[in-house]
Design a protein around this motif. Structure first.
Motif, PDB file in Angstrom:
ATOM      1  N   GLY A  30       0.151   3.961   7.165  1.00 37.26           N
ATOM      2  CA  GLY A  30       0.667   3.749   5.686  1.00 37.26           C
ATOM      3  C   GLY A  30       2.034   4.428   5.372  1.00 37.26           C
ATOM      4  O   GLY A  30       2.532   4.735   4.291  1.00 37.26           O
ATOM      5  N   PHE A  31       2.818   3.936   6.260  1.00 34.39           N
ATOM      6  CA  PHE A  31       4.195   4.277   5.964  1.00 34.39           C
ATOM      7  C   PHE A  31       5.051   3.040   5.391  1.00 34.39           C
ATOM      8  O   PHE A  31       5.431   3.029   4.429  1.00 34.39           O
ATOM      9  N   ILE A  32       4.954   2.007   6.114  1.00 38.09           N
ATOM     10  CA  ILE A  32       5.618   0.757   5.644  1.00 38.09           C
ATOM     11  C   ILE A  32       4.719  -0.652   6.125  1.00 38.09           C
ATOM     12  O   ILE A  32       4.273  -0.669   7.062  1.00 38.09           O
ATOM     13  N   PHE A  33       4.620  -1.418   4.855  1.00 45.17           N
ATOM     14  CA  PHE A  33       3.971  -2.771   5.131  1.00 45.17           C
ATOM     15  C   PHE A  33       4.727  -3.723   4.880  1.00 45.17           C
ATOM     16  O   PHE A  33       5.667  -3.682   4.015  1.00 45.17           O
ATOM     17  N   PRO A  34       4.362  -5.073   5.353  1.00 48.72           N
ATOM     18  CA  PRO A  34       5.137  -6.053   5.080  1.00 48.72           C
ATOM     19  C   PRO A  34       4.940  -6.467   3.597  1.00 48.72           C
ATOM     20  O   PRO A  34       3.735  -6.430   3.030  1.00 48.72           O
ATOM     21  N   SER A  35       5.845  -7.126   2.958  1.00 50.47           N
ATOM     22  CA  SER A  35       5.827  -7.211   1.531  1.00 50.47           C
ATOM     23  C   SER A  35       4.987  -8.646   1.288  1.00 50.47           C
ATOM     24  O   SER A  35       4.854  -9.342   2.105  1.00 50.47           O
ATOM     25  N   SER A  36       4.203  -8.603   0.435  1.00 48.30           N
ATOM     26  CA  SER A  36       3.313  -9.582  -0.035  1.00 48.30           C
ATOM     27  C   SER A  36       2.446 -10.211   1.009  1.00 48.30           C
ATOM     28  O   SER A  36       2.451 -11.566   1.389  1.00 48.30           O
ATOM     29  N   ASN A  43      10.012 -12.874   4.192  1.00 46.19           N
ATOM     30  CA  ASN A  43      10.945 -12.410   5.260  1.00 46.19           C
ATOM     31  C   ASN A  43      12.074 -11.320   4.713  1.00 46.19           C
ATOM     32  O   ASN A  43      12.595 -11.322   3.753  1.00 46.19           O
ATOM     33  N   ALA A  44      12.086 -10.197   5.645  1.00 46.86           N
ATOM     34  CA  ALA A  44      13.039  -8.950   5.336  1.00 46.86           C
ATOM     35  C   ALA A  44      12.893  -8.294   4.182  1.00 46.86           C
ATOM     36  O   ALA A  44      13.804  -7.758   3.654  1.00 46.86           O
ATOM     37  N   VAL A  45      11.600  -8.134   3.502  1.00 44.67           N
ATOM     38  CA  VAL A  45      11.370  -7.206   2.594  1.00 44.67           C
ATOM     39  C   VAL A  45      10.153  -6.334   2.882  1.00 44.67           C
ATOM     40  O   VAL A  45       9.197  -7.129   3.425  1.00 44.67           O
ATOM     41  N   TRP A  46       9.980  -5.216   2.792  1.00 40.94           N
ATOM     42  CA  TRP A  46       9.258  -4.247   3.117  1.00 40.94           C
ATOM     43  C   TRP A  46       8.804  -3.508   2.066  1.00 40.94           C
ATOM     44  O   TRP A  46       9.745  -2.982   1.298  1.00 40.94           O
ATOM     45  N   ASP A  47       7.439  -3.059   2.218  1.00 39.42           N
ATOM     46  CA  ASP A  47       6.856  -2.179   1.022  1.00 39.42           C
ATOM     47  C   ASP A  47       6.685  -0.753   1.651  1.00 39.42           C
ATOM     48  O   ASP A  47       5.891  -0.581   2.785  1.00 39.42           O
ATOM     49  N   TYR A  48       6.995   0.212   0.871  1.00 39.83           N
ATOM     50  CA  TYR A  48       6.686   1.717   1.583  1.00 39.83           C
ATOM     51  C   TYR A  48       5.330   2.104   0.824  1.00 39.83           C
ATOM     52  O   TYR A  48       4.816   2.038  -0.239  1.00 39.83           O
ATOM     53  N   GLY A  49       4.652   2.411   1.950  1.00 43.71           N
ATOM     54  CA  GLY A  49       2.988   2.952   1.608  1.00 43.71           C
ATOM     55  C   GLY A  49       3.129   4.574   1.082  1.00 43.71           C
ATOM     56  O   GLY A  49       4.246   4.902   1.067  1.00 43.71           O
ATOM     57  N   PRO A  50       2.007   4.855   0.844  1.00 46.08           N
ATOM     58  CA  PRO A  50       1.651   6.409   0.605  1.00 46.08           C
ATOM     59  C   PRO A  50       2.483   7.313   1.399  1.00 46.08           C
ATOM     60  O   PRO A  50       3.124   8.223   0.889  1.00 46.08           O
ATOM     61  N   LEU A  51       2.455   7.238   2.674  1.00 43.08           N
ATOM     62  CA  LEU A  51       3.524   8.041   3.571  1.00 43.08           C
ATOM     63  C   LEU A  51       5.068   7.806   3.388  1.00 43.08           C
ATOM     64  O   LEU A  51       5.749   8.693   3.570  1.00 43.08           O
ATOM     65  N   GLY A  52       5.159   6.619   3.470  1.00 43.53           N
ATOM     66  CA  GLY A  52       6.580   6.154   3.613  1.00 43.53           C
ATOM     67  C   GLY A  52       7.167   6.325   2.449  1.00 43.53           C
ATOM     68  O   GLY A  52       8.364   6.694   2.465  1.00 43.53           O
ATOM     69  N   VAL A  53       6.837   6.439   1.253  1.00 44.13           N
ATOM     70  CA  VAL A  53       7.415   6.712  -0.075  1.00 44.13           C
ATOM     71  C   VAL A  53       7.752   8.220  -0.227  1.00 44.13           C
ATOM     72  O   VAL A  53       8.924   8.531  -0.302  1.00 44.13           O
TER      73      VAL A  53
END
Ligand code: ATP
Length: 471
Positions: A30-36, A43-53
């Motif tokens: 849960g650090f980083i997930f692919p967006s959408s 492509n080239a957008v990533w979402d930060y999960g609970p630990l990543g944020v």
């Protein structure tokens, strides 16, 4: 892992041989997930999960603390992402914020010229040569097809402001935060009454329509920057400030745990310098995919303030009371990426070791950067008194810092989970705790355990955090 021999004998091995190790850890924990992702991703957008944020917020806080809070000569700013379109004409971005793009004539894929096999390390002059594809015999790396001559591709995202989609309403998503500091120079200087030299720091989102994004969060189309513009008296003071900032910025990464041998400085060649720069040196990190820029330190001369003065008609000068002179300050910029820095800390912290015949994975993150500082774990979740004591300890810790309770596995597994996400300390409550009012504190890196009184737990963790910060 670190035992992969580097191809160049002078090179150092990356902390992690395969980028996938970090990508899969990031997704799994849960650090980083692919967006959408449910729509196939973008492509080239990533979402930060609970630990990543948590990690990225900690990186930004650590930067802000050392650049703003701990200094008297730098103040903060949070300018808008959308700016007057003339800003980007004046700054040179409309005219020249572009990369050389080539297109395959058969499959129509597009590539950044300097990232094609056989074109690495080309000088800026070569990259502008219209005959370069032919001269080097470059081909499409996917299907071997012929490539077009390079053309310049502007990296700014365009959109429209207001209800009418016409040329007059075109605006841009900012590709850097720096311009917000230049156009606010007078506002900030006059309201904060700062004297030269002084700086303006900003953290915020920037957007670039990169031709070939990739390597996970290394190159994204939406990302966050941590930039500081240091305004100084012309020339000699700028050169001296540059020489001070460069080692200071490198040292910041080391202070937060990056292995010194995986950092190096690289000066830009004269034909590689951006149109505004008098001198530029990158702090580079040895990523699993090579040495790459982590941060740039630039001497921008008086380009920015004098250009904005001319174009806006507003004089962006500084009146020096000591000498009774008006000067246009020069700028030394430190330009870092919050995502790239968090990514670097994550990679460099990765450890694998054999412990009693099993592989232990841990993230040796600096305690200030770790998502959770402490986990409170019950040895026996069936004993309600143990669980109650765990919650009391955790609630007290949560008033000061990020603490978590977990009882979803046996203690060995709970430790391994916390190791893998970089939690520096675990507190275990056992049956004896109910009699002796003491708990076990386990250290992530040494795995040493010590018994301490319950009433001293919060103080101990906060003291250790303070000590780590002071290092
Ligand atoms: P590069 O050569 O990697 O394209 P740059 O020289 O264009 O980078 P700057 O304009 O100096 O980069 O930006 C400052 C910092 O912002 C970079 O050092 C990097 O940490 C971060 N950054 C720039 N572009 C991106 C991106 N597309 N994705 C993530 N971070 C980025």
């Amino acid at each position: 892992m670190t035992d992969t021999p580097p191809a160049d004998p002078d090179d150092v091995a990356p902390a992690v041989a395969e980028l996938d190790t970090i990508v899969s850890l990031s997704k799994r924990r849960g650090f980083i997930f692919p967006s959408s992702e449910i729509y196939g991703g973008i492509n080239a957008v990533w979402d930060y999960g609970p630990l990543g944020v948590e990690l990225k917020n900690n990186v930004k806080r650590a930067w802000w603390r050392s650049m703003v809070q701990e200094r008297d000569d730098i103040v903060g700013l949070d300018a808008g992402i959308l700016m007057h379109p003339q800003v980007w004409v004046t700054s040179g971005h409309v005219g020249s914020f572009s990369d050389p793009l080539v297109e395959c004539q058969t499959d129509h894929r597009r590539f950044r010229l300097d990232e094609l096999p056989g074109a690495e390390g080309l000088s800026a002059t070569d990259l502008q040569d219209p005959g370069i594809v032919e001269r080097l015999g470059l081909k499409c790396p996917v299907d071997g097809g012929p490539l077009s001559a390079p053309r310049r591709f502007n990296l700014m995202f365009k959109t429209f402001m207001g209800p009418v989609e016409e040329d007059a309403s075109v605006i841009y998503l900012r590709p850097e935060t720096a311009q917000g500091s230049y156009v606010n120079f007078k506002n900030v200087q006059q309201s904060s009454r700062k004297k030269l030299p002084f700086g303006i720091a900003q953290i915020g989102k920037s957007f670039r329509n990169e031709i070939s994004p990739g390597n996970f969060v290394f190159r994204m189309r939406e990302f966050e920057q941590m930039e500081m513009q240091y305004f100084v008296r012309p020339e000699a003071e700028a050169a001296a400030a540059f020489e001070d900032w460069l080692p200071a910025r490198r040292a910041w990464y080391e202070r937060f745990g990056v292995t010194p041998s995986r950092l190096r400085l690289r000066e830009h060649a004269p034909d590689e310098l951006a149109h505004y720069a008098k001198k530029a040196v990158d702090v580079e990190y040895r990523f699993p995919f090579g040495w790459k820029e982590l941060e740039g330190v630039h001497n921008r001369g008086d380009f920015d303030l004098s250009r904005h003065s001319e174009a806006s008609g507003e004089t962006l000068e500084y009146f020096d009371q000591a000498t009774n002179e008006h000067v246009i300050p020069w700028v030394v910029e430190t330009a870092a990426g919050a995502d790239r820095a968090a990514f670097t800390f994550l990679i460099d912290a990765y450890r694998e070791e054999e412990v009693r015949g099993e592989t232990r994975v841990s993230l040796a993150l600096h305690p200030d950067l770790a998502p959770y500082k402490v986990a409170v774990l019950p040895l026996l979740k069936k004993r309600p008194e143990i669980v109650t004591l765990c919650h009391a300890i955790k609630t007290d810790l949560q008033r000061h810092t990020m603490a978590v309770y977990d009882d979803t596995a046996a203690i060995g597994k709970l430790y391994r989970r916390q190791d893998e996400i970089g939690t520096p300390w675990c507190i275990t409550v056992d049956v004896d705790s109910l009699d002796d009012d003491a708990v076990t504190v386990r250290d992530r890196d040494t795995m040493n355990q010590e018994r301490i009184p319950v009433e001293g737990v919060t103080r101990l963790i906060l003291d250790r955090l303070d000590a780590a910060r002071a290092r």
